[in-house]
Design an enzyme around this catalytic site. Structure first.
Site, PDB file in Angstrom:
ATOM      1  NE  ARG A 126      57.497 -36.030  88.656  1.00  0.00           N
ATOM      2  CZ  ARG A 126      57.591 -36.333  87.357  1.00  0.00           C
ATOM      3  NH1 ARG A 126      56.675 -37.059  86.755  1.00  0.00           N
ATOM      4  NH2 ARG A 126      58.614 -35.896  86.647  1.00  0.00           N
ATOM      5  CD  GLU A 145      61.495 -30.605  85.562  1.00  0.00           C
ATOM      6  OE1 GLU A 145      61.227 -29.613  84.870  1.00  0.00           O
ATOM      7  OE2 GLU A 145      61.362 -31.772  85.160  1.00  0.00           O
ATOM      8  CG  ASN A 147      57.836 -31.783  85.844  1.00  0.00           C
ATOM      9  OD1 ASN A 147      58.481 -31.511  84.838  1.00  0.00           O
ATOM     10  ND2 ASN A 147      58.346 -32.480  86.858  1.00  0.00           N
ATOM     11  CB  SER A 152      53.768 -38.503  83.013  1.00  0.00           C
ATOM     12  OG  SER A 152      55.143 -38.382  82.916  1.00  0.00           O
ATOM     13  CE  LYS A 307      63.776 -27.689  83.387  1.00  0.00           C
ATOM     14  NZ  LYS A 307      62.616 -28.123  82.590  1.00  0.00           N
ATOM     15  CE  LYS A 366      68.133 -28.316  85.428  1.00  0.00           C
ATOM     16  NZ  LYS A 366      67.003 -28.641  86.335  1.00  0.00           N
ATOM     17  CD  GLU A 370      59.324 -28.644  81.644  1.00  0.00           C
ATOM     18  OE1 GLU A 370      59.505 -29.666  82.335  1.00  0.00           O
ATOM     19  OE2 GLU A 370      59.594 -27.503  82.040  1.00  0.00           O
ATOM     20  N   GLY A 371      60.776 -32.696  79.331  1.00  0.00           N
ATOM     21  CA  GLY A 371      60.726 -34.002  78.691  1.00  0.00           C
ATOM     22  C   GLY A 371      62.039 -34.768  78.717  1.00  0.00           C
ATOM     23  NE  ARG A 452      61.219 -39.218  87.415  1.00  0.00           N
ATOM     24  CZ  ARG A 452      61.399 -38.080  86.760  1.00  0.00           C
ATOM     25  NH1 ARG A 452      61.285 -38.038  85.467  1.00  0.00           N
ATOM     26  NH2 ARG A 452      61.689 -36.965  87.418  1.00  0.00           N
TER      27      ARG A 452
HETATM   28  P1  ADP Z   1      63.147 -31.870  82.184  1.00  0.00           P
HETATM   29  O1  ADP Z   1      62.123 -30.805  82.188  1.00  0.00           O
HETATM   30  O2  ADP Z   1      63.708 -32.158  80.847  1.00  0.00           O
HETATM   31  O3  ADP Z   1      62.685 -33.093  82.917  1.00  0.00           O
HETATM   32  P2  ADP Z   1      64.947 -31.494  84.423  1.00  0.00           P
HETATM   33  O4  ADP Z   1      65.273 -30.210  85.049  1.00  0.00           O
HETATM   34  O5  ADP Z   1      64.069 -32.407  85.200  1.00  0.00           O
HETATM   35  O6  ADP Z   1      64.357 -31.214  82.972  1.00  0.00           O
HETATM   36  O7  ADP Z   1      66.290 -32.243  84.083  1.00  0.00           O
HETATM   37  C1  ADP Z   1      66.311 -33.505  83.469  1.00  0.00           C
HETATM   38  C2  ADP Z   1      67.214 -34.447  84.232  1.00  0.00           C
HETATM   39  O8  ADP Z   1      68.537 -33.906  84.336  1.00  0.00           O
HETATM   40  C3  ADP Z   1      66.777 -34.685  85.657  1.00  0.00           C
HETATM   41  O9  ADP Z   1      65.840 -35.739  85.720  1.00  0.00           O
HETATM   42  C4  ADP Z   1      68.082 -35.033  86.341  1.00  0.00           C
HETATM   43  O10 ADP Z   1      68.425 -36.377  86.113  1.00  0.00           O
HETATM   44  C5  ADP Z   1      69.095 -34.172  85.602  1.00  0.00           C
HETATM   45  N1  ADP Z   1      69.310 -32.880  86.294  1.00  0.00           N
HETATM   46  C6  ADP Z   1      68.606 -31.754  86.102  1.00  0.00           C
HETATM   47  N2  ADP Z   1      69.033 -30.773  86.915  1.00  0.00           N
HETATM   48  C7  ADP Z   1      70.035 -31.290  87.640  1.00  0.00           C
HETATM   49  C8  ADP Z   1      70.894 -30.758  88.646  1.00  0.00           C
HETATM   50  N3  ADP Z   1      70.786 -29.503  89.055  1.00  0.00           N
HETATM   51  N4  ADP Z   1      71.811 -31.602  89.184  1.00  0.00           N
HETATM   52  C9  ADP Z   1      71.919 -32.878  88.767  1.00  0.00           C
HETATM   53  N5  ADP Z   1      71.152 -33.420  87.804  1.00  0.00           N
HETATM   54  C10 ADP Z   1      70.218 -32.642  87.240  1.00  0.00           C
HETATM   55 MG    MG Z   2      62.373 -33.387  84.875  1.00  0.00          MG
END
Ligand code: ADP
Ligand code: MG
Length: 476
Positions: A126, A145, A147, A152, A307, A366, A370-371, A452
């Site tokens: 996803r 990102e 996944n 899920s 990442k 970052k 994940e999660g 979401r």
């Molecule tokens: P994870 O693998 O923990 O899901 P993500 O990269 O999806 O990591 O980041 C988790 C959450 O943080 C995202 O669902 C989003 O709400 C926020 N986020 C992540 N990267 C960004 C970004 N570049 N700008 C704004 N919000 C972000």
């Molecule tokens: Mg995420």
């Protein structure tokens, strides 16, 4: 994203109260369910999965852009998973300081030395995006990102359109109701799983759903399991520990649990360090990787979703390595990249640190996790960078532009929380599936989407982290 529903509707508390009850009942009727944190391994007590009262407006062209680029992301992940040199070069700095990625990488290396070329690959992923509000007022699709393991909510997202359509029906907004797109990722996942199972070619072999110790999100997975049973493909839910006790490889590396052959292992666990609660879990991961069973994902595909790989892909010329003669595809993928910056030791990484310290609110730090709930923002990011800026530990992270979506009002429905009106931000995901057999892509599709939504006060966190809730796009 824009608001789908006019303000007046939020201003009528009696109507909102009635709608909240209608919406909760609709979600229970549709099976948009979760187990509770108190009883994660029993379905005696279930609750609706958290969701928004109203759908959220998403520009139609951007929605289609996300779906259209997905098959290219599928190919990209699959190519990276097989590119040993690229993974080695890209992850060298990360694995020097990040134990979890290093552990995964060591399995990758071990399999390489043992020299086995599996003939079937199955990807279910996803790619997540936010709509960045640019200076000129336009919105632009930017990837958060991708996944490649345990992506899920494909199951529950297959049932949420009916819930929002019903809510809109009840308030007489029939025109809007028609603009909620159909969605059935569960069907797409099961088609891909079934295809891999067929290619494996043993009628009595099963598909294992490798699950976590806590099974709060079991219904999301059941939608997929049940679709497989309808095709007469047997599935079994197992944890690392179960496979440790009952699993083995036979002389030609077929995977068995007790005396049952395994055709496919579908990972809904294994993406977080705490999923590997003992050394035995790592032994099991290695055994499965060695086996002839189809792994969704295999170790290379898991690593392709880190990442760090995302950051390196955004460097000039890197996408061209994977699509040498396809500039349109490169362009289509690259258009979805936000600014991504290395924190490797050296002048380029130093520049990233300086840039982030000078404007902490414009960036996100970052780690390779994940999660949800792992990223670092604002003053905390400054503190961390100040502390790590001269240490190789900074290489465990990447730096990314913070995407700035437009907030929209909505009401988040969640057990034990008052349904208050909030300014919300949304994240749109596109589900991709693919199957490769003997070097040929025999399936490559986008099979649906996930929206979401979270309250704008939270910088981070997904549905499982208790921050975001399920939603639907309403195309405008
Ligand atoms: P994870 O693998 O923990 O899901 P993500 O990269 O999806 O990591 O980041 C988790 C959450 O943080 C995202 O669902 C989003 O709400 C926020 N986020 C992540 N990267 C960004 C970004 N570049 N700008 C704004 N919000 C972000
Ligand atoms: Mg995420």
């Amino acid at each position: 994203m824009e608001q789908a529903i006019p303000d007046e509707m939020f201003m009528n508390p009696k109507l909102v109260h009635e709608l909240v009850e209608v919406a909760k009942d609709a979600s229970l009727l549709q099976g948009v369910l979760m187990r509770t944190q108190e009883t994660p391994n029993s379905s005696e007590l279930v609750v609706y999965a958290p969701f928004t009262l109203f759908p959220t407006a998403v520009p139609e062209a951007i929605y289609h852009q996300a779906l259209a680029v997905q098959t290219h992301y599928n190919v990209l992940m699959d190519k990276i998973s097989q590119d040993v040199d690229f993974l080695q070069e890209t992850l060298a700095s990360t694995i020097a300081v990040d134990d979890f990625t290093a552990r995964l990488f060591s399995i990758h290396q071990q399999i390489l030395t043992e020299g086995r070329a599996p003939s079937i690959a199955l990807g279910i992923n996803r790619s997540d995006y936010m709509l960045d509000h640019r200076g000129d007022g336009t919105l632009s699709l930017k990837q958060i990102e991708i996944n490649t393991i345990a992506a899920s909510f494909g199951g529950l997202a297959s049932r949420t359109p009916s819930v929002h359509r019903h809510v809109l029906n009840v308030v007489g907004r029939l025109e809007e109701r028609r603009r909620i797109p159909d969605n059935d990722p569960a069907a797409g996942f099961s088609r891909a799983l079934a295809k891999a199972w067929e290619l494996y070619g043993s009628k009595s072999a099963i598909i294992i759903f490798l699950v976590e110790e806590s099974n709060v999100n079991v219904f999301d997975q059941r939608f997929v399991e049940n679709e497989l049973w309808k095709r007469n493909i047997p599935t079994k839910r197992m944890q690392f520990e179960d496979i440790h006790k009952m699993g083995s490889l036979n002389h030609d590396k077929r995977l068995f649990v007790n005396d049952q052959e395994v055709a496919v292992v579908y990972f809904r666990s294994g993406y977080m360090p705490h999923n590997y609660s003992s050394e035995q879990s790592w032994d099991v991961r290695l055994m499965m990787e060695r086996s002839l069973a189809v792994k969704c994902p295999d170790i290379g595909t898991h690593l392709a979703g880190t990442k760090k790989v995302q950051q390196v892909l955004a460097k000039p010329g890197v996408l061209e390595r994977f699509f040498p003669d396809q500039p349109q595809i490169v362009e289509q993928i690259r258009a979805t990249f936000a600014g991504l910056y290395t924190l490797d030791m050296g002048p380029e990484g130093d520049k990233s640190v300086e840039m982030a310290l000078a404007a902490p609110d414009r960036f996100v730090l970052k780690p390779q996790r994940e999660g949800g709930g792992n990223n670092i923002y604002g003053s905390e990011m400054s503190d961390v960078l100040q502390r790590l800026k001269d240490s190789p530990e900074r290489m465990a992270y990447i730096l990314m532009d913070k995407i700035q979506p437009i907030p929209a009002k909505n009401i988040l429905l969640r057990r034990d929380a008052a349904p208050e009106i909030r300014d919300c931000l949304s994240e749109l995901g596109a589900f991709g599936v693919y199957v490769r057999h003997d070097g040929d892509m025999v399936m490559n599709e986008c099979v649906g989407h996930l929206l979401r939504t979270k309250s704008a006060e939270h910088a981070d966190g997904g549905v499982s982290a208790g921050v975001a809730v399920l939603d639907n796009p309403l195309l405008v």
